[in-house]
Design an enzyme around this catalytic site. Sequence first.
Site, PDB file in Angstrom:
ATOM      1  N   CYS A   1       0.836  -1.213   0.000  1.00  0.00           N
ATOM      2  CA  CYS A   1       0.000   0.000   0.000  1.00  0.00           C
ATOM      3  C   CYS A   1       0.868   1.260   0.000  1.00  0.00           C
ATOM      4  CB  CYS A   1      -0.925  -0.028   1.219  1.00  0.00           C
ATOM      5  SG  CYS A   1      -1.683   1.560   1.606  1.00  0.00           S
ATOM      6  N   GLY A   2       0.697   2.094  -1.012  1.00  0.00           N
ATOM      7  CA  GLY A   2       1.479   3.327  -1.118  1.00  0.00           C
ATOM      8  C   GLY A   2       1.244   4.280   0.033  1.00  0.00           C
ATOM      9  N   HIS A   3       0.000   4.389   0.496  1.00  0.00           N
ATOM     10  CA  HIS A   3      -0.311   5.286   1.624  1.00  0.00           C
ATOM     11  C   HIS A   3       0.371   4.799   2.900  1.00  0.00           C
ATOM     12  CE1 HIS A   3      -3.135   7.309  -0.935  1.00  0.00           C
ATOM     13  NE2 HIS A   3      -3.820   6.206  -1.133  1.00  0.00           N
ATOM     14  N   CYS A   4       0.429   3.470   3.064  1.00  0.00           N
ATOM     15  CA  CYS A   4       1.110   2.892   4.239  1.00  0.00           C
ATOM     16  C   CYS A   4       2.604   3.192   4.179  1.00  0.00           C
ATOM     17  CB  CYS A   4       0.888   1.387   4.289  1.00  0.00           C
ATOM     18  SG  CYS A   4      -0.846   0.885   4.316  1.00  0.00           S
TER      19      CYS A   4
END
Length: 517
Positions: A72-75
């Site tokens: 996950c990029g946001h993570c």
Amino acid sequence: LVLSLAWLGPALGDEEKDGEVVAEEEKEKEEEEVLSDEIKEEDNVLVLHEHNFARALREHQLLLVEFYAPWCGHCQQLAPKYVQAAAELRNESSPARLGKVDATAQTALANEFGITSYPTLKLFRDGNRTHPIAYTGRMDTQGIVRWMQRRAGPSATLLKDTDTAAAFANSQDLVVIGFFKDLGGKAAQAFYEVAAEMVDMPFGVAEAAELFQAYKLSTDTVCLFKKFDERQTDFPVDPEQGLDTAELTRLLRVHSLKLVMEFTNETSNQIFSAKIPHHMLLFLNKSSSEQLSLQDSFKAAASTFRGEVLFVVVDVNGYGADVLSFFGMTPEDAPTLRLVKMENNRKYQMEQDDFSDTAIGTFIQAVLDGKVKPHLLSAEPPEDWDTRPVKVLVGKTFEQVAFDETKNVFIKFYAPWCSHCQAMAAAWEELAERYKDHEDIVIAEMDATANELENITIHGFPTLHYFPAGPGRKMVEYKSARDVETFSKFLENGGTLPVEPPVVSEVRDQPLAQGSP
């Protein structure tokens, strides 16, 4: 280790078997570690799984857990900020700790806590596993630290005398103090709840009679102290209805903003999170002293509409340059005024700009009273707009095409930058080619970022609407698969998809979806 053995295998000969044994032993060791309730740490963050989660809740009174996915990029963006927050809380000996769970590997925990997007942060207090608290703070280091600090200790500082209160009120640009005659009462408890959520400003409480007298108060009151605009704003507590947490939060958000905000990188989040229903914008060139002088009358009109209309100055050659296209403007159009209704992004424009405070106030009131029509953007139609298989519509031509009673019109509303729109572009062109010789069917598209319609608001891209032939100005939203065959079935069936028997297939586990930005 397994990769190393694969590379060295030919040279090791008979020793390859021993390597396999070693690899198997390592695997067993890893499985034993996972099954253990031992809690390991990575950069001050507890690494949690289903076998040590209960122990973590027992040992830590205040535990914030991030449920993440490795891909996950946001993570990935949050990870260094989360680590820094964990370090800061650890350094100040806070009882608050941070943990993390790989929700793609720990599916039992992900299902137990209803994790459907990443990252999801939940707070577990006093070992309570059944009612975790959703994280509501900012996704950055200071946001996480402050949010946890408010829950680790008193959410508001007790002020006992005038000197302490005065020093606290002057400690920052924005300070909130609640004056309550009974700090154990319902109103004070509601105030503490608000303080726990609004971590971006300090909260204090006072009950001493001398403090009520010093600040000229006679009843329970929440006061906002500012180092700009008016110094003190009072919000008396209704003696019958008590203190409404949602309303107090809204009032504090509204009044914590300057009467006139400048649109910058630092203020944009404040402006859009304030939830004020209308924004009045003054577009000007800050390098022009003549245009800068217009701010005085603009500010003079602002106080009347506080809470209903937020006044914002936009520098057309500064940070505001990026929003000009949204209004169909260029820097040469400054100075000019626009009012935006935030609910649907409707824009309102004076027939002729008048920058006096009286004229601005009159215009705003007319818009609020529904006496002014919105100013709708429209691009100019291309010369060949109606000769292509896909007809190119703009605001000016939409009505005559979409509501032609002799045609069934299928329209794609798109944004040029939208990847989903780009992905279905070929299918839309193929559909138009298939039906180009059908006189009663029109396949069209409209750039919804450059064209606006009075009674149709586009909320996402692409949006597909079908306008059937005949009277009544009907519209059907298409929500099915975006492929040529399904589009064709929809058209051939008169704007609905035929009912088909359900397809029975093997049900497989699906990965959790990545969180929305």
